[in-house]
Scaffold this motif. Structure first.
Motif, PDB file in Angstrom:
ATOM      1  N   HIS A  13       0.804  -1.331  -0.013  1.00  0.00           N
ATOM      2  CA  HIS A  13       0.000   0.063   0.031  1.00  0.00           C
ATOM      3  C   HIS A  13       0.973   1.196  -0.048  1.00  0.00           C
ATOM      4  CE1 HIS A  13      -3.406  -2.218   0.984  1.00  0.00           C
ATOM      5  NE2 HIS A  13      -2.808  -3.060   1.780  1.00  0.00           N
ATOM      6  N   GLN A  14       0.499   2.439  -0.654  1.00  0.00           N
ATOM      7  CA  GLN A  14       0.883   3.559  -0.603  1.00  0.00           C
ATOM      8  C   GLN A  14       0.011   4.573   0.227  1.00  0.00           C
ATOM      9  OE1 GLN A  14       1.757   4.960  -4.173  1.00  0.00           O
ATOM     10  NE2 GLN A  14       3.147   3.374  -5.038  1.00  0.00           N
ATOM     11  N   VAL A  15       0.649   5.311   1.119  1.00  0.00           N
ATOM     12  CA  VAL A  15      -0.125   6.356   1.934  1.00  0.00           C
ATOM     13  C   VAL A  15       0.553   7.748   2.186  1.00  0.00           C
ATOM     14  CG1 VAL A  15       0.812   5.428   4.193  1.00  0.00           C
ATOM     15  CG2 VAL A  15      -1.580   6.715   3.877  1.00  0.00           C
ATOM     16  N   CYS A  16       0.060   8.633   2.029  1.00  0.00           N
ATOM     17  CA  CYS A  16       0.482  10.020   2.558  1.00  0.00           C
ATOM     18  C   CYS A  16      -0.711  10.890   3.187  1.00  0.00           C
ATOM     19  CB  CYS A  16       0.768  10.729   1.328  1.00  0.00           C
ATOM     20  SG  CYS A  16      -0.288  11.459   0.045  1.00  0.00           S
ATOM     21  N   MET A  17      -0.224  11.785   3.784  1.00  0.00           N
ATOM     22  CA  MET A  17      -1.234  12.596   4.650  1.00  0.00           C
ATOM     23  C   MET A  17      -1.384  13.846   4.003  1.00  0.00           C
ATOM     24  SD  MET A  17      -0.890  11.326   8.542  1.00  0.00           S
ATOM     25  CE  MET A  17      -0.323  12.956   9.019  1.00  0.00           C
ATOM     26  N   LYS A  18      -2.637  14.385   3.854  1.00  0.00           N
ATOM     27  CA  LYS A  18      -2.740  16.049   3.559  1.00  0.00           C
ATOM     28  C   LYS A  18      -3.014  16.996   4.925  1.00  0.00           C
ATOM     29  CE  LYS A  18      -5.531  16.411  -0.120  1.00  0.00           C
ATOM     30  NZ  LYS A  18      -6.485  16.410  -1.032  1.00  0.00           N
ATOM     31  N   TYR A  19      -2.341  17.747   5.043  1.00  0.00           N
ATOM     32  CA  TYR A  19      -2.561  18.708   6.147  1.00  0.00           C
ATOM     33  C   TYR A  19      -3.300  19.790   5.604  1.00  0.00           C
ATOM     34  CZ  TYR A  19       1.695  16.138   7.403  1.00  0.00           C
ATOM     35  OH  TYR A  19       2.590  15.204   7.690  1.00  0.00           O
ATOM     36  N   LEU A  20      -4.653  19.799   6.765  1.00  0.00           N
ATOM     37  CA  LEU A  20      -5.438  21.036   6.302  1.00  0.00           C
ATOM     38  C   LEU A  20      -5.349  21.993   7.052  1.00  0.00           C
ATOM     39  CD1 LEU A  20      -8.654  18.369   5.901  1.00  0.00           C
ATOM     40  CD2 LEU A  20      -6.974  19.487   4.166  1.00  0.00           C
ATOM     41  N   GLY A  21      -5.749  23.284   6.707  1.00  0.00           N
ATOM     42  CA  GLY A  21      -5.925  24.332   7.452  1.00  0.00           C
ATOM     43  C   GLY A  21      -6.962  24.595   8.285  1.00  0.00           C
ATOM     44  N   GLY A  22      -7.213  25.653   9.051  1.00  0.00           N
ATOM     45  CA  GLY A  22      -8.263  25.898   9.838  1.00  0.00           C
ATOM     46  C   GLY A  22      -9.544  25.966   9.015  1.00  0.00           C
ATOM     47  N   ASN A  23      -9.761  26.365   7.974  1.00  0.00           N
ATOM     48  CA  ASN A  23     -10.681  26.384   6.818  1.00  0.00           C
ATOM     49  C   ASN A  23     -11.059  25.275   6.134  1.00  0.00           C
ATOM     50  OD1 ASN A  23      -8.712  26.640   5.256  1.00  0.00           O
ATOM     51  ND2 ASN A  23      -9.479  28.782   4.437  1.00  0.00           N
ATOM     52  N   GLY A  24     -10.011  24.081   6.345  1.00  0.00           N
ATOM     53  CA  GLY A  24     -10.255  22.882   5.591  1.00  0.00           C
ATOM     54  C   GLY A  24      -9.500  22.948   4.357  1.00  0.00           C
ATOM     55  N   GLU A  25      -8.710  23.923   4.024  1.00  0.00           N
ATOM     56  CA  GLU A  25      -7.975  24.170   2.804  1.00  0.00           C
ATOM     57  C   GLU A  25      -6.650  23.226   2.843  1.00  0.00           C
ATOM     58  OE1 GLU A  25      -5.447  27.619   0.929  1.00  0.00           O
ATOM     59  OE2 GLU A  25      -7.532  27.861   1.125  1.00  0.00           O
TER      60      GLU A  25
END
Length: 82
Positions: free
Chosen positions: A47-59
């Motif tokens: 499997h491959q995985v990465c994380m997306k970091y979100l700001g306070g507004n969900g962006e």
């Protein structure tokens, strides 16, 4: 003279034990302010995985490097992503 030497030894030993009897807080100071866990089930295989970091507004404000891992049938796997 024997009692004086014994008293001095006890006094020194008491000071040493007092110095040693302090809480070791070094590990607490190096812990992160918060830890977030995510649990998911994966089929056996690669499997491959990465994380997306979100700001306070969900962006999206960033993405972690891609990590590749393999899971055997019936095994559990813990992946650490700082």
């Amino acid at each position: 003279a024997g009692d004086g030497a014994r008293g001095t030894a006890v006094d020194v030993l008491g000071k040493v034990l007092s110095a040693v009897d302090r809480a070791d807080t070094r590990s607490w100071q190096t812990l992160p302010a918060e830890i977030r866990l995510f649990r998911m089930e994966c089929a056996p295989g690669s499997h491959q995985v990465c994380m997306k970091y979100l700001g306070g507004n969900g962006e999206a404000i960033g993405v972690s490097p891609m990590q590749i891992f393999s899971i055997r049938e019936g095994a559990k796997y813990v992946l650490y992503m700082p």
